[in-house]
Design a protein around this motif. Structure first.
Motif, PDB file in Angstrom:
ATOM      1  N   TYR A   1       0.815  -1.216   0.000  1.00  0.00           N
ATOM      2  CA  TYR A   1       0.000   0.000   0.000  1.00  0.00           C
ATOM      3  C   TYR A   1       0.853   1.272   0.000  1.00  0.00           C
ATOM      4  O   TYR A   1       0.484   2.270  -0.629  1.00  0.00           O
ATOM      5  CB  TYR A   1      -0.937  -0.004   1.221  1.00  0.00           C
TER       6      TYR A   1
ATOM      7  N   VAL B   1       0.440   4.242  -2.788  1.00  0.00           N
ATOM      8  CA  VAL B   1       0.180   5.651  -2.466  1.00  0.00           C
ATOM      9  C   VAL B   1       1.226   6.547  -3.125  1.00  0.00           C
ATOM     10  O   VAL B   1       0.909   7.615  -3.665  1.00  0.00           O
ATOM     11  CB  VAL B   1       0.160   5.861  -0.930  1.00  0.00           C
ATOM     12  N   THR B   2       2.469   6.083  -3.101  1.00  0.00           N
ATOM     13  CA  THR B   2       3.543   6.840  -3.759  1.00  0.00           C
ATOM     14  C   THR B   2       3.264   6.986  -5.253  1.00  0.00           C
ATOM     15  O   THR B   2       3.434   8.076  -5.828  1.00  0.00           O
ATOM     16  CB  THR B   2       4.893   6.138  -3.549  1.00  0.00           C
TER      17      THR B   2
ATOM     18  N   LEU C   1       0.412   6.951  -6.716  1.00  0.00           N
ATOM     19  CA  LEU C   1      -0.711   7.865  -6.892  1.00  0.00           C
ATOM     20  C   LEU C   1      -0.242   9.318  -6.810  1.00  0.00           C
ATOM     21  O   LEU C   1      -0.677  10.168  -7.597  1.00  0.00           O
ATOM     22  CB  LEU C   1      -1.769   7.582  -5.823  1.00  0.00           C
ATOM     23  N   ILE C   2       0.651   9.580  -5.871  1.00  0.00           N
ATOM     24  CA  ILE C   2       1.209  10.930  -5.755  1.00  0.00           C
ATOM     25  C   ILE C   2       2.030  11.278  -6.993  1.00  0.00           C
ATOM     26  O   ILE C   2       1.949  12.403  -7.515  1.00  0.00           O
ATOM     27  CB  ILE C   2       2.070  11.032  -4.476  1.00  0.00           C
TER      28      ILE C   2
END
Length: 831
Positions: free
Chosen positions: A794, A798-799, A801-802
């Motif tokens: 996860y 998230v990385t 997505l950023i």
């Protein structure tokens, strides 16, 4: 006339088409660079192998019985007395015994040159042979002298006369360098050469050779081979020099073939992503020129002529992009050449043809459908201000997308389930299934985009107010365009996510196996093929605080007609160290036994008391009785053979690792480190160290694959730039009106950036969702092979997505800057 129209349109949209050409360029560069590099390496090895043993008519060697390391520790050695016997064969001009084995060079920093990567080979020096030649110094003459190849000496900063430590399958040797050898490009392999007696002692056995090479006295290779074969004892064979050179070449070609296929796969992914960008760009360019194309139809241009005009632009973009891609690919190949060493670059007609075909065909195919739609515009549409390209119903996309996605899922399931008759067939099924899923989801994306973008755009609408709401509406205005742009980013991130899910699952599964199966306190192993020499094993057992030290050997054999690997170990000490769970029988194979794990015993239909014929690398077959069956173990593998049987039938047995039990005490750690200090290839690891090492290896592989896939993400970013830039041009009048009623430049730029971010994040979410599905499917399919824990990274997701949001910001910089600089009155007056 249409040719002039094509050229004018190319000049009128230089920047847009240049950005489109970048997608072609990057994909073709990967293809061309891979082909040039492998062609270059292939030619260099062709030249090398044509000179290696060029005077060898017949090669005498041990028969390859087990298919494992038959040329190394397990091969049957050849007695030196056979050399004189073969010299007497009619037609033999020369007979030279060859010795080869593991020998690694320790650098001045105390580390092995090449580590555990390229081969580290030791041989006996028999003089210049056309492929290798003494470039400085003199030949070795005595137990303390050695030759190094030039590249290894350069890496390690050694010169003639220096002392060097050599790691072999025995105690480390400190020797003096008497000369350097030129070997040509060996792709990082290290070559150390000793005099024959020293090579036999260190690499094989005194009075033994690995092979014997014979020169002919005017007799054909085939005739001489047949004569020599009659003089050989069992277990040995004679092959022609031509076959020997062909086998050496085929081994390298197999590696280069894998290398070529591996990198071309990533190149095709980049090309596939580029196709979306090209399709999107031409769709928008054609949409912006709808009235112009309708006017052409009105003044007499036929549908075919309009189609040809658009296709002509695509051909020009494909040719220019492919040409630049070949140039960039040449630079990539040169960089790889410098990394591995070697001479000039090889550029073949095949590379040029394939590169141009890939670049041009993909561009033309991607532009064909927009061109077809453009040709269908009725001439009367030129009289209207609101003319637009005809759009098909989304219902058709919904049905086709659902069917393709379902079909892709079925194909992936069949491939992962092993439905095909071969591994290649299963891989094809999985690949075809993944392709179908990508196309299917891409077709469904316009329908998916509406609710998702409403959610993603909501924060911008709340925070940025009017610019945010407009950004959300702009992304929703043309779902097809938004979906096509996001799909390019989706593919790259789907594959990256899949790889990361697999990597995280591998780490979690291996860590679980170590927790469950590693019962020792320390594991001592070697990073090279030299293993742990007997003296060091003895020193380990004598370290204060060590209760037991279980040694393990690796071997290959033919069991019941199948070539397999096995371990031989100090049992039952190792059974305790590996927490082996015996389900029936004993944990001790004795002198004539074998232990099997439960799945292997079930597959062979055997149980405790059954007898299996086992053929060892020396060609001898023994009936080994099944003494015990144990639960599947990743630490010891599926087969454990009697240690006595392995030692009796292995030319040069090597201890692979030693499992040390200290009763849980950490006090002996310093003593163990001291016991192995003389050999830098050896390492002492506890459970945490093992987990850390596995994690680093997996992370290294995942990072390498991710870097290769980043190329497709870069191409997708170019696509976002293209879409936003063309969207700004398309909305020139609208932007002018917004500025006229009071929207500031800063607000306008925020609107464009928000729209870009929403599209990029939508593509990332779509890709990560597919990637998690692919990764989960692969993990479940491999659960029975040890990949029994699913782990979703996860933090990495998230990385990503950023990163996608950052890509959206960067992609919008130029279009937003250009929109902000528009002259308001000119923008309002734009038709």
């Amino acid at each position: 006339m249409m040719t002039k129209v094509t050229l004018r349109n190319l000049m009128a949209h230089k920047v847009r088409l240049l950005l489109t050409g970048v997608a072609v360029l990057l994909g073709v560069a990967f293809v061309a660079g891979t082909l040039m590099f492998t062609d270059t390496m292939s030619k260099q090895f062709d030249d090398l192998f044509s000179s290696v043993g060029k005077n060898v008519a017949v090669d005498v060697r041990a028969k390859k019985v087990t298919g494992g390391d038959d040329d190394g520790q397990n091969a049957q050695p050849i007695p030196a007395s056979l050399v004189d016997k073969l010299k007497a064969v009619d037609g033999v001009k020369t007979a030279e015994g060859q010795v080869s084995g593991y020998a690694a060079v320790v650098g001045r920093d105390g580390k092995l040159i090449g580590g555990s990567g390229p081969p580290q080979l030791g041989v006996n020096w028999t003089g210049d042979d056309g492929a290798t030649r003494l470039s400085s110094g003199r030949a070795p003459n005595g137990p303390g002298e050695v030759l190094l190849d030039e590249e290894t000496a350069k890496k390690a900063h050694y010169r003639v006369g220096d002392s060097v430590k050599i790691i072999v399958a025995g105690p480390p040797q400190t020797m003096r360098i008497t000369g350097l050898v030129h070997t040509g490009n060996m792709m990082g392999a290290t070559i150390t050469s000793f005099d024959t007696a020293t090579a036999q002692r260190l690499l094989l056995k005194p009075g033994q050779f690995s092979e014997i090479q014979l020169g002919s006295d005017g007799v054909s290779e085939q005739v001489l081979r047949d004569r020599v074969a009659t003089q050989l004892p069992s277990g040995l064979e004679a092959i022609t020099g031509t076959k020997m050179r062909a086998e050496n070449k085929s081994d390298v070609e197999a590696f280069l073939g894998f290398f070529r296929t591996f990198f071309l796969a990533f190149a095709l992914i980049a090309v596939f992503v580029g196709a979306f960008i090209i399709f999107n760009t031409f769709s928008m360019l054609v949409a912006q020129r709808t009235r112009e194309l309708a006017l052409l139809r009105a003044i007499g241009a036929a549908r075919r002529q309009v189609t040809r005009a658009v296709i002509g632009e695509a051909i020009a973009v494909g040719i220019v992009g492919s040409t630049l891609g070949i140039a960039v690919g040449a630079g990539l190949a040169v960089a790889l050449q410098r990394f591995v060493g070697g001479g000039g670059l090889v550029f073949t007609a095949r590379t040029a043809i394939v590169s141009y075909l890939v670049g041009t065909i993909v561009t033309v195919v991607s532009a064909y459908f927009p061109a077809r739609r453009a040709a269908k515009i009725p001439p009367v549409a030129a009289m209207r201000d609101d003319v637009a390209l005809p759009q098909r119903s989304l219902r058709i996309r919904l049905v086709l997308g659902a069917v393709l996605t379902a079909l892709g899922a079925v194909l992936i399931g069949l491939g992962l389930g092993g439905s095909a008759s071969s591994g290649t067939g299963n891989a094809v099924l999985v690949g075809a299934g993944a392709f179908a899923v990508f196309i299917g989801v891409t077709m469904l994306a316009p329908l998916i985009s509406v609710p998702v973008i409403k959610v993603l755009g909501w924060p911008f609408a709340k925070v940025l107010r009017v610019p945010g709401r407009l950004a959300q509406q702009n992304a929703l205005r043309n779902p097809r365009r938004t979906a096509s742009t996001a799909a390019a980013l989706m593919i790259g991130l789907a594959l990256i996510t899949t790889v990361n899910v697999l990597g995280a699952s591998i780490r979690a599964s291996v860590n679980s196996q170590i927790d469950d199966q590693f019962g020792a306190d320390y594991l001592i192993s070697s990073s090279g093929l030299g293993g742990i020499d007997p003296a060091t094993v003895t020193a380990i057992t004598k370290v204060p605080g060590v209760k037991t030290a279980a040694r393990q050997y690796d071997g290959n054999a033919v069991i019941a007609g199948k070539k397999v690997g096995y371990i031989a170990a100090d049992m039952p000490t190792l059974a305790k160290a590996a927490r082996l769970k015996i389900t029936s029988g004993s944990d001790d194979p004795g002198r004539d036994g074998i232990l099997l794990d439960a799945p292997t015993a079930k597959a062979r239909g055997v149980a405790v008391g059954s007898v299996l014929p086992v053929t060892f690398a020396d060609g001898k077959t023994l009936p080994l009785k099944v003494k015990g069956v144990y639960d599947e173990s990743g630490m010891v593998g599926p087969r454990i053979v009697s240690e006595e049987a392995h030692l009796a039938h292995t030319a040069r047995p090597v201890v692979s690792f030693v499992a040390v039990d200290t009763g849980g005490s950490t006090a002996p750690k310093a003593g163990l480190d001291k016991a192995v200090a003389a050999n830098p290839a050896l390492k002492v690891q506890d459970q945490a160290d093992l987990k850390d090492e596995v994690g680093k290896q997996v992370d290294g592989l995942i990072s390498f694959i991710t870097i290769l896939l980043v190329l497709s993400v870069i191409i997708a970013a170019v696509g976002v730039i293209n879409t936003i830039a063309l969207s700004v041009v398309e909305r020139t009048r609208e932007i002018g009106l917004l500025r006229a009623i009071g929207m500031g430049r800063r607000q306008l730029r925020r609107m464009i950036r928000a729209e870009s971010i929403v599209i990029a994040v939508f593509g990332a979410l779509l890709g990560m969702g597919i990637g998690i599905g692919f990764g989960t499917s692969l993990q479940q399919a491999l659960a029975d092979d040890g990949l029994n824990i699913l782990s979703i990274p996860y933090g990495s997701l998230v990385t990503y997505l950023i990163v996608a949001a950052v890509i959206g910001v960067l992609a919008a910089l130029w279009p937003a800057w250009r929109a902000g600089r528009m002259d308001v009155l000119r923008a309002i007056s734009t038709e």
